[in-house]
Design an enzyme around this catalytic site. Sequence first.
Site, PDB file in Angstrom:
ATOM      1  N   CYS A 116      -5.424  -4.479  -0.325  1.00  0.00           N
ATOM      2  CA  CYS A 116      -5.384  -3.314  -1.208  1.00  0.00           C
ATOM      3  C   CYS A 116      -4.415  -3.549  -2.358  1.00  0.00           C
ATOM      4  CB  CYS A 116      -4.995  -2.070  -0.417  1.00  0.00           C
ATOM      5  SG  CYS A 116      -5.059  -0.542  -1.386  1.00  0.00           S
ATOM      6  N   CYS A 117      -3.230  -4.055  -2.064  1.00  0.00           N
ATOM      7  CA  CYS A 117      -2.241  -4.336  -3.103  1.00  0.00           C
ATOM      8  C   CYS A 117      -2.736  -5.433  -4.048  1.00  0.00           C
ATOM      9  CB  CYS A 117      -0.922  -4.761  -2.483  1.00  0.00           C
ATOM     10  SG  CYS A 117       0.032  -3.412  -1.753  1.00  0.00           S
ATOM     11  N   CYS A 199       2.677   3.724  -3.684  1.00  0.00           N
ATOM     12  CA  CYS A 199       1.456   4.510  -3.493  1.00  0.00           C
ATOM     13  C   CYS A 199       1.686   5.562  -2.409  1.00  0.00           C
ATOM     14  CB  CYS A 199       0.302   3.594  -3.106  1.00  0.00           C
ATOM     15  SG  CYS A 199      -0.201   2.469  -4.420  1.00  0.00           S
ATOM     16  N   CYS A 202       1.170   4.847   1.432  1.00  0.00           N
ATOM     17  CA  CYS A 202       1.995   3.804   2.035  1.00  0.00           C
ATOM     18  C   CYS A 202       3.495   4.015   1.817  1.00  0.00           C
ATOM     19  CB  CYS A 202       1.587   2.439   1.486  1.00  0.00           C
ATOM     20  SG  CYS A 202      -0.133   2.006   1.798  1.00  0.00           S
ATOM     21  N   CYS A 221       4.659  -5.609  -2.491  1.00  0.00           N
ATOM     22  CA  CYS A 221       3.257  -5.354  -2.805  1.00  0.00           C
ATOM     23  C   CYS A 221       2.531  -6.624  -3.217  1.00  0.00           C
ATOM     24  CB  CYS A 221       3.132  -4.304  -3.906  1.00  0.00           C
ATOM     25  SG  CYS A 221       3.799  -4.847  -5.502  1.00  0.00           S
TER      26      CYS A 221
END
Length: 235
Positions: A116-117, A199, A202, A221
Site C-alpha cells: 500500500c505504501c 494515513c 495506520c 513508509c
Amino acid sequence: MLQSNLAAKAEQLNLRFARLPAESLLKEVFAHGLLGRAALVSSFGGEAAVLLHMLSKIAPDAPILFIDTELLFPETLAYQAELATRFQLSNVQRLRADTSFTDPTRRLHRSDPEACCALRKTAPLQAALAPYAAWASGRKRFQGGARSTLELFEAEHGTGRIKLNPLANWSPKQITSYFEAHDLPRHPLTAKGYGSLGCAPCTSPAKGRAGRWQDRAKTECGIHLPATTPKGENA
C-alpha cells in the site's frame, strides 16, 4: 553519477556544512542552488510547519511535494491548505497515485501495508522527483529507529540524488521553541495525542512515531528507503 561518487559528495557536504543552521542550509540549497534543482517533500504533519515556515522566508515559490494518499486524516488536508495560505506557498504540488485497478476498495493497507505504501506514496513521489537533483525532508534523529544516525546530507541509493535533512540534529525542545517564537499553528491532531501523522487507517495516538503501524514490524513508509518497484508493477 556513480553511487560511490555521490556518497563522497554527501560526505564532503556534511563536513563543510556541519555547523550551519537549518535556515542557512535551506538558503544554500533553495536560493543559491547548491545541489541543483531541489524540492521539499512535506507530509504537512505535526512538525512540518517549521521547515515550511523557514522555506517561505527563503523561497516561497520553491516546489513542495505533498503526497495525498487519499487515506489521510481530513485534519491533515485542512492543515495543508491552512499552512499553504498562511505562508503564501505558491508551488505546493499534490501527488496522487492511480489506484483504480490496484486498490479500488482502499483495503490494501489491511492485507499488505508495504504494498500500500509503495503504491500510494513511494511510486508517485519517485515519479515526481525525477526532474530534481536533490530533495529535503523534515526527518530528525530524535525520532529514533533508522533515523537516529541521520546526516544532514545523504546520497540517495539508486537515484543519483542528494537528500537534505536540515533538522536532523534538532531536539524536541528546539521544535517547540520555534513554534512558539513564530506563533505557528499546530496540526489539530497533536492536541489529541498523535505524535506522528500518517494515513488514518495506520496511525493511532501515541508518543513519537510509536503510533505508526502499531503491532507491526514496519517503521517506515518506504520513501526514505532504497527505491524498489511497487508490487504489481513491472520492474
